[in-house]
Every structure is written in structure tokens, then in C-alpha cells.
Design a protein around this motif. Structure first.
Motif, PDB file in Angstrom:
ATOM      1  N   MET A  77       5.223 -13.336  -4.923  1.00  0.00           N
ATOM      2  CA  MET A  77       5.606 -12.721  -3.650  1.00  0.00           C
ATOM      3  C   MET A  77       6.638 -11.634  -3.921  1.00  0.00           C
ATOM      4  N   ALA A  78       6.497 -10.554  -3.169  1.00  0.00           N
ATOM      5  CA  ALA A  78       7.403  -9.435  -3.412  1.00  0.00           C
ATOM      6  C   ALA A  78       7.660  -8.667  -2.128  1.00  0.00           C
ATOM      7  N   LEU A  79       8.822  -8.070  -2.074  1.00  0.00           N
ATOM      8  CA  LEU A  79       9.122  -7.162  -0.983  1.00  0.00           C
ATOM      9  C   LEU A  79       8.641  -5.771  -1.367  1.00  0.00           C
ATOM     10  N   GLN A  80       8.656  -4.880  -0.375  1.00  0.00           N
ATOM     11  CA  GLN A  80       8.152  -3.534  -0.590  1.00  0.00           C
ATOM     12  C   GLN A  80       9.075  -2.541   0.102  1.00  0.00           C
ATOM     13  N   ILE A  81       9.380  -1.437  -0.582  1.00  0.00           N
ATOM     14  CA  ILE A  81      10.159  -0.358   0.044  1.00  0.00           C
ATOM     15  C   ILE A  81       9.183   0.741   0.433  1.00  0.00           C
ATOM     16  N   ILE A  82       9.287   1.215   1.671  1.00  0.00           N
ATOM     17  CA  ILE A  82       8.359   2.247   2.122  1.00  0.00           C
ATOM     18  C   ILE A  82       9.060   3.596   2.252  1.00  0.00           C
ATOM     19  N   GLU A  83       8.298   4.601   2.707  1.00  0.00           N
ATOM     20  CA  GLU A  83       8.761   5.986   2.625  1.00  0.00           C
ATOM     21  C   GLU A  83       9.958   6.305   3.507  1.00  0.00           C
ATOM     22  N   SER A  84      10.320   5.423   4.425  1.00  0.00           N
ATOM     23  CA  SER A  84      11.514   5.718   5.228  1.00  0.00           C
ATOM     24  C   SER A  84      12.804   5.466   4.454  1.00  0.00           C
ATOM     25  N   ASN A 109       5.589  -6.970  -9.682  1.00  0.00           N
ATOM     26  CA  ASN A 109       5.489  -7.943 -10.783  1.00  0.00           C
ATOM     27  C   ASN A 109       6.851  -8.492 -11.190  1.00  0.00           C
ATOM     28  N   LYS A 110       7.905  -7.809 -10.768  1.00  0.00           N
ATOM     29  CA  LYS A 110       9.251  -8.254 -11.142  1.00  0.00           C
ATOM     30  C   LYS A 110       9.991  -8.918  -9.987  1.00  0.00           C
ATOM     31  N   CYS A 111       9.712  -8.484  -8.738  1.00  0.00           N
ATOM     32  CA  CYS A 111      10.443  -9.013  -7.579  1.00  0.00           C
ATOM     33  C   CYS A 111      10.181 -10.504  -7.424  1.00  0.00           C
ATOM     34  N   LEU A 163       9.752  -4.065   3.628  1.00  0.00           N
ATOM     35  CA  LEU A 163       8.782  -4.983   4.230  1.00  0.00           C
ATOM     36  C   LEU A 163       8.689  -6.256   3.407  1.00  0.00           C
ATOM     37  N   ASP A 164       8.389  -7.355   4.095  1.00  0.00           N
ATOM     38  CA  ASP A 164       8.188  -8.607   3.368  1.00  0.00           C
ATOM     39  C   ASP A 164       6.763  -8.675   2.829  1.00  0.00           C
ATOM     40  N   ALA A 165       6.417  -9.790   2.227  1.00  0.00           N
ATOM     41  CA  ALA A 165       5.111  -9.908   1.584  1.00  0.00           C
ATOM     42  C   ALA A 165       3.962  -9.813   2.586  1.00  0.00           C
ATOM     43  N   ASN A 166       4.257 -10.015   3.862  1.00  0.00           N
ATOM     44  CA  ASN A 166       3.232  -9.891   4.901  1.00  0.00           C
ATOM     45  C   ASN A 166       3.210  -8.511   5.543  1.00  0.00           C
ATOM     46  N   GLY A 167       4.037  -7.598   5.010  1.00  0.00           N
ATOM     47  CA  GLY A 167       4.065  -6.243   5.559  1.00  0.00           C
ATOM     48  C   GLY A 167       4.903  -6.126   6.811  1.00  0.00           C
ATOM     49  N   ILE A 168       5.756  -7.109   7.054  1.00  0.00           N
ATOM     50  CA  ILE A 168       6.600  -7.094   8.256  1.00  0.00           C
ATOM     51  C   ILE A 168       8.015  -6.672   7.867  1.00  0.00           C
TER      52      ILE A 168
END
Ligand code: SF4
Ligand code: SF4
Length: 94
Positions: A1-8, A38-40, A63-68
Motif C-alpha cells: 500500500m502506498a500514498l500518492q502525490i499528485i500535480e497540485s 515500491n518504497k512507501c 492521495l491514499d491507496a484508494n485515490g482519496i
């Protein structure tokens, strides 16, 4: 599971040094910080809260792993999203 940083992401650099997994990097291709999935570890075993999301000043940038969004609109400013929309509309009308 990983978080994601988006363009904002505004490239403030606050999150990068806090990551216990060294998963956050500046992506020259994307033009903003990103998280290596792969690291988060979602900070599991290191911290109670996800460190990147807890410091990030931009609502919706992580965003969390569900894109929220971990910090949804209004969560940091305290301004309800409906009120923000009204104010923006008022500003644009002038
Ligand atoms: S959730 Fe934790 S491990 Fe994942 S990128 Fe953010 S700070 Fe690093
Ligand atoms: S703290 Fe948020 S805005 Fe700052 S670099 Fe990290 S993701 Fe981007």
C-alpha cells in the motif's frame, strides 16, 4: 500500500525529509514530488500518522491507496468547500 502525490503539489520540500522509507523524490518528468510506491510503507511500524500527509500544506495533494485525498478540501483551512466555491464565484464576478 502506498500514498500518492499528485500535480497540485507545490514543491515545498516539507515532506521529503520526513519520510522514514525515503520513498519521496522530486520527479523532473512530472515536475513535482512523487512517492515511489515500491518504497512507501504508509509509515507503518514507524509512525502513527503518514508523515508526508501530516505536514503537507496543500489540501488534496496526497492521495491514499484508494485515490482519496488524505487532507480533503476544507480539512486544513477550516473553510467548508461550499463556502470556498461561493467566495471564488464572488471574486470572479468583480
Ligand atoms: S506515507 Fe510515510 S512512507 Fe509513505 S511516502 Fe509518506 S512519509 Fe513516506
Ligand atoms: S509537502 Fe505537499 S506540497 Fe510540499 S512537497 Fe510534499 S506533497 Fe508537495
Amino acid at each position: 500500500m502506498a500514498l500518492q502525490i499528485i500535480e497540485s503539489c507545490v514543491n515545498c520540500y516539507a515532506c521529503e525529509p520526513l519520510c522514514p522509507s525515503k520513498a519521496i523524490f522530486m520527479s523532473s518528468k512530472a515536475g513535482h514530488f512523487r512517492i515511489n510506491p515500491n518504497k512507501c510503507t504508509e509509515c507503518e511500524g514507524d509512525y502513527q500518522d503518514t508523515q508526508c500527509a501530516s505536514i503537507c500544506p496543500i489540501e488534496g495533494a496526497i492521495l491514499d491507496a484508494n485515490g482519496i485525498a488524505v487532507n480533503p478540501p476544507g480539512s486544513l483551512t477550516g473553510i467548508p468547500p461550499e463556502r470556498m466555491a461561493e467566495v471564488m464565484a464572488e471574486l470572479q464576478a468583480h
